[in-house]
Design a protein around this motif. Structure first.
Motif, mmCIF file in Angstrom:
data_model
loop_
_atom_site.group_PDB
_atom_site.id
_atom_site.type_symbol
_atom_site.label_atom_id
_atom_site.label_comp_id
_atom_site.label_asym_id
_atom_site.label_seq_id
_atom_site.Cartn_x
_atom_site.Cartn_y
_atom_site.Cartn_z
ATOM 1 N N GLN A 242 0.857 -1.176 0.000
ATOM 2 C CA GLN A 242 0.000 0.000 0.000
ATOM 3 C C GLN A 242 0.895 1.228 0.000
ATOM 4 O O GLN A 242 2.046 1.163 0.439
ATOM 5 N N PHE A 243 0.335 2.342 -0.468
ATOM 6 C CA PHE A 243 1.016 3.622 -0.348
ATOM 7 C C PHE A 243 0.315 4.446 0.704
ATOM 8 O O PHE A 243 -0.909 4.571 0.695
ATOM 9 N N LEU B 267 5.841 3.573 0.743
ATOM 10 C CA LEU B 267 5.360 2.253 0.362
ATOM 11 C C LEU B 267 5.390 1.353 1.588
ATOM 12 O O LEU B 267 6.416 1.229 2.254
ATOM 13 N N LEU B 268 4.258 0.748 1.877
ATOM 14 C CA LEU B 268 4.148 -0.198 2.985
ATOM 15 C C LEU B 268 4.077 -1.610 2.406
ATOM 16 O O LEU B 268 3.341 -1.857 1.453
ATOM 17 N N ASP C 183 3.266 -5.391 3.699
ATOM 18 C CA ASP C 183 2.699 -6.118 4.846
ATOM 19 C C ASP C 183 2.498 -5.191 6.043
ATOM 20 O O ASP C 183 2.702 -5.588 7.189
ATOM 21 N N GLY C 184 2.124 -3.940 5.775
ATOM 22 C CA GLY C 184 1.833 -2.972 6.830
ATOM 23 C C GLY C 184 3.038 -2.241 7.394
ATOM 24 O O GLY C 184 2.890 -1.368 8.236
ATOM 25 N N LEU C 185 4.235 -2.595 6.953
ATOM 26 C CA LEU C 185 5.454 -1.948 7.447
ATOM 27 C C LEU C 185 6.089 -1.115 6.344
ATOM 28 O O LEU C 185 6.074 -1.506 5.167
ATOM 29 N N ALA C 186 6.684 0.008 6.724
ATOM 30 C CA ALA C 186 7.331 0.873 5.739
ATOM 31 C C ALA C 186 8.474 0.124 5.060
ATOM 32 O O ALA C 186 9.276 -0.540 5.721
ATOM 33 N N LEU D 10 -4.314 6.211 2.434
ATOM 34 C CA LEU D 10 -3.816 4.844 2.328
ATOM 35 C C LEU D 10 -4.485 4.197 1.117
ATOM 36 O O LEU D 10 -5.708 4.127 1.049
ATOM 37 N N ALA D 11 -3.681 3.756 0.160
ATOM 38 C CA ALA D 11 -4.232 3.168 -1.065
ATOM 39 C C ALA D 11 -3.394 1.978 -1.492
ATOM 40 O O ALA D 11 -2.176 1.965 -1.290
#
Length: 80
Positions: free
Chosen positions: A24-25, A33-34, A36-39, A64-65
């Protein structure tokens, strides 16, 4: 004529994660850029994939997209 983009192993791994729906961004003036939820620790790889046209440009106004491959990114991933 399109320019060939060389993709490293690390970049290919990140393309696979985007294709798998794991990325996700987080919006803002400098999108993050994330994975698995981490940066993503290697922000330069994420930025390069966007600048090379392999990952869709994120909308900074969206908090969050999901990250998405471009047609060129999908083609590059399948040819790698």
């Amino acid at each position: 004529m399109p320019v060939a983009v060389t993709v490293s192993g690390r970049e290919r791994a990140l393309l696979r994660a985007v294709a798998a729906g794991r990325c996700q961004f987080r919006g803002g003036c400098e999108p993050v850029l994330l994975v698995d939820g981490l940066a993503c620790a290697d922000w330069s790889v994420a930025r390069r994939l966007v600048e090379c046209g392999l990952v869709e440009i994120p909308d900074p106004r969206v908090p969050l997209a999901p990250a998405a491959l471009t047609p060129a990114g999908r083609a590059r991933l399948t040819s790698a």
